[in-house]
Design an enzyme around this catalytic site. Structure first.
Site, short mmCIF file in Angstrom:
data_model
loop_
_atom_site.label_atom_id
_atom_site.label_comp_id
_atom_site.label_asym_id
_atom_site.label_seq_id
_atom_site.Cartn_x
_atom_site.Cartn_y
_atom_site.Cartn_z
N ARG A 48 45.67 -17.54 16.95
CA ARG A 48 44.50 -17.24 16.44
C ARG A 48 43.95 -15.75 16.55
O ARG A 48 44.62 -15.06 16.87
CB ARG A 48 43.31 -18.37 17.16
CG ARG A 48 43.67 -18.41 18.59
CD ARG A 48 43.34 -17.44 19.64
NE ARG A 48 42.10 -16.88 19.38
CZ ARG A 48 41.84 -15.42 19.69
NH1 ARG A 48 43.07 -14.66 20.24
NH2 ARG A 48 40.80 -15.17 19.43
N GLY A 49 42.94 -15.74 15.83
CA GLY A 49 42.41 -14.17 16.06
C GLY A 49 42.81 -13.94 14.43
O GLY A 49 43.48 -14.07 13.85
N ALA A 50 41.52 -13.10 13.87
CA ALA A 50 41.81 -12.91 12.44
C ALA A 50 42.88 -12.09 11.92
O ALA A 50 43.82 -12.68 10.87
CB ALA A 50 40.35 -12.18 11.87
N ARG A 94 42.44 -22.26 7.93
CA ARG A 94 41.28 -21.78 8.50
C ARG A 94 40.55 -21.05 7.53
O ARG A 94 41.26 -20.12 6.82
CB ARG A 94 41.58 -21.19 9.73
CG ARG A 94 42.38 -21.85 10.87
CD ARG A 94 42.11 -21.22 12.10
NE ARG A 94 40.90 -21.14 12.77
CZ ARG A 94 40.46 -20.38 13.76
NH1 ARG A 94 41.28 -19.83 14.35
NH2 ARG A 94 39.30 -20.77 14.10
N GLN A 199 37.91 -18.58 24.62
CA GLN A 199 38.54 -17.37 24.34
C GLN A 199 38.34 -16.39 25.14
O GLN A 199 39.08 -15.42 25.63
CB GLN A 199 38.36 -17.00 22.81
CG GLN A 199 39.21 -18.05 21.91
CD GLN A 199 38.33 -18.97 21.13
OE1 GLN A 199 37.19 -19.39 21.91
NE2 GLN A 199 38.55 -19.43 20.21
N ASP A 240 35.67 -11.71 11.66
CA ASP A 240 36.46 -12.59 10.93
C ASP A 240 36.46 -12.31 9.58
O ASP A 240 37.38 -12.34 8.40
CB ASP A 240 36.39 -14.21 11.30
CG ASP A 240 36.97 -14.44 12.71
OD1 ASP A 240 36.27 -14.06 13.56
OD2 ASP A 240 38.03 -14.80 12.66
N ASN A 250 31.74 -13.63 12.81
CA ASN A 250 32.57 -13.80 14.06
C ASN A 250 32.29 -15.03 14.87
O ASN A 250 31.49 -15.92 14.53
CB ASN A 250 32.22 -12.56 14.66
CG ASN A 250 33.46 -11.96 16.07
OD1 ASN A 250 34.48 -12.17 15.56
ND2 ASN A 250 32.84 -12.07 17.12
N LYS A 251 33.16 -15.12 16.05
CA LYS A 251 33.01 -16.31 16.72
C LYS A 251 31.50 -16.79 16.96
O LYS A 251 30.67 -15.96 17.40
CB LYS A 251 33.81 -16.05 18.20
CG LYS A 251 33.78 -17.41 19.01
CD LYS A 251 34.44 -18.37 18.25
CE LYS A 251 35.66 -18.28 17.99
NZ LYS A 251 35.90 -19.57 17.18
O1 MRU Z 1 38.80 -19.10 16.38
P1 MRU Z 1 39.26 -17.87 16.71
O2 MRU Z 1 39.73 -17.66 18.16
O3 MRU Z 1 40.53 -17.43 15.90
O4 MRU Z 1 38.21 -16.64 16.58
C1 MRU Z 1 38.57 -15.42 16.74
C2 MRU Z 1 37.34 -14.36 16.69
O5 MRU Z 1 36.39 -14.85 16.63
C3 MRU Z 1 37.80 -13.04 16.89
O6 MRU Z 1 36.50 -12.33 17.61
C4 MRU Z 1 37.87 -12.51 15.78
O7 MRU Z 1 39.05 -12.85 15.30
C5 MRU Z 1 38.14 -10.85 15.58
S1 MRU Z 1 38.75 -9.79 16.72
C6 MRU Z 1 40.51 -9.60 16.01
#
Ligand code: MRU
Length: 348
Positions: A48-50, A94, A199, A240, A250-251
């Site tokens: 996970r992570g953008a 996603r 996370q 993201d 973002n999250k």
């Molecule tokens: O749902 P996730 O864990 O993929 O969400 C990730 C985030 O929201 C991060 O903050 C985001 O990808 C940016 S950091 C590289």
């Protein structure tokens, strides 16, 4: 990442990735030759992570090409159309992080070339590795630019995970923290736990400890009080997807953090590479926001946290309006308002 744990790695025979759902209890590598395993890993947030999901999808398409090549021996008139279908499947995993679509667009360009299946497979592998290596360089540059905004001795708050576990390098917001720490700025990081999938607690604290960065874990709801107490001088998170006007998804919880920061006069920064910027969307209102299963908030593994049948609403992301964002740390420098002009002028 330190201590030689690879987050994702394509070898001559397989694709290996760290199963992030098992952290921090255990660091388990999954090894596969089946692109459907990677599709499922992205959906389930094992990866996970953008930026990392873009990299993972690029490697996923590469192993799909290898699979198809070994099944057909290269005599395959539908090779390209089959791989485009695989790209569609990755695109459906996603919706929010634009890095996924950005990486798949690069892979689709390769697939469109008039080459044999063998040549295409080689080129897809080269492109996937380039996407990965390129992100590592962007992370380094984000860290170097961003360290400037962190005052010596500062308490810094962050949300979710934006480190090596979310990218192809040292991270986005996390790279800024890491660089400030390496420069001896004596920072102290406050990590929001990041409900519901934790996370921040599971992943960011793990990375902070491995890098020996002084840090304290807090619940998401502690952030505003910490600001009121004067213990935080800067807030910084990843993103993201960033719209043309600077609105940033973002999250879930990031928006609330930015509101609290504004109320307390604390600068709130986003750190992200340009692969996260989507100039095709004028504002954050058109960013697609992923909704996750309500079970992610009503249960933790086998433990019920809410009565059966509870109605739920579980968006995975929120959008922080540009007016709450002090600056956006990119690999090309720190961008400040008016974002509609500054983002466009620096966009590659
Ligand atoms: O749902 P996730 O864990 O993929 O969400 C990730 C985030 O929201 C991060 O903050 C985001 O990808 C940016 S950091 C590289």
């Amino acid at each position: 990442m330190n201590d030689n744990i690879a987050v994702i790695e394509l070898t001559a025979a397989t694709l290996r990735f760290l199963d992030q759902t098992r952290l921090p209890a255990e660091a388990v590598m999954v090894e596969t030759t089946d692109h459907r395993v990677m599709l499922d890993a992205i959906r389930r947030l094992q990866v996970r992570g953008a930026p990392l999901i873009g990299i993972a999808a690029a490697y996923g398409v590469t192993i799909a090409a290898r699979e198809r090549l070994s099944e057909t021996g290269g005599d395959d008139a539908s090779f390209q159309s089959a791989l485009l279908t695989v790209c569609d499947a990755f695109a459906a995993t996603r919706p929010t992080a634009v890095n996924l679509f950005w990486a798949l667009a690069r892979m689709r360009e390769i697939i469109a070339r008039p080459l044999s299946p063998e040549m295409l497979t080689t080129e897809l592998e080269r492109e996937a590795r380039a996407i990965h290596a390129d992100d590592a360089l962007r992370c380094g540059a984000i860290g170097r630019h961003g360290a400037e905004i962190i005052p010596a001795g500062a308490g810094v708050i962050t949300h979710c995970n934006s480190g090596a576990l979310a990218t192809g390098g040292d991270g986005t917001a996390f790279a800024v923290l890491l660089e400030a720490h390496r420069q001896g700025k004596n920072i102290h990081v406050y990590a929001d736990e990041t409900r519901p999938l934790l996370q921040g607690a599971r992943l960011t604290m793990w990375e902070l400890q491995r890098n020996r960065i002084p840090a304290t874990l807090i619940t998401d709801s502690t952030a505003a009080m910490l600001m009121r107490q004067g213990r935080v001088l800067v807030a910084i998170t990843g993103a993201d997807r960033i719209a043309a006007n600077g609105d940033a998804a973002n999250k879930i919880g990031t928006y609330g953090l930015a509101v609290a920061a504004r109320h307390h006069g604390i600068p709130f920064y986003i750190a992200a590479p340009f692969s996260t910027v989507d100039l095709s969307l004028p504002t954050g209102e058109s960013i697609p926001i992923e909704e996750r299963s309500g079970e992610e908030i009503t249960r933790i593994r086998d433990i019920a946290l809410a009565p059966d049948g509870s109605d739920t609403y579980a968006p995975a992301f929120d959008v922080t309006p540009a007016e709450l964002i002090t600056g956006i740390v990119t690999e090309r420098g720190i961008i400040t308002p008016p974002y509609t002009e500054t983002l466009r002028s620096l966009h590659p």
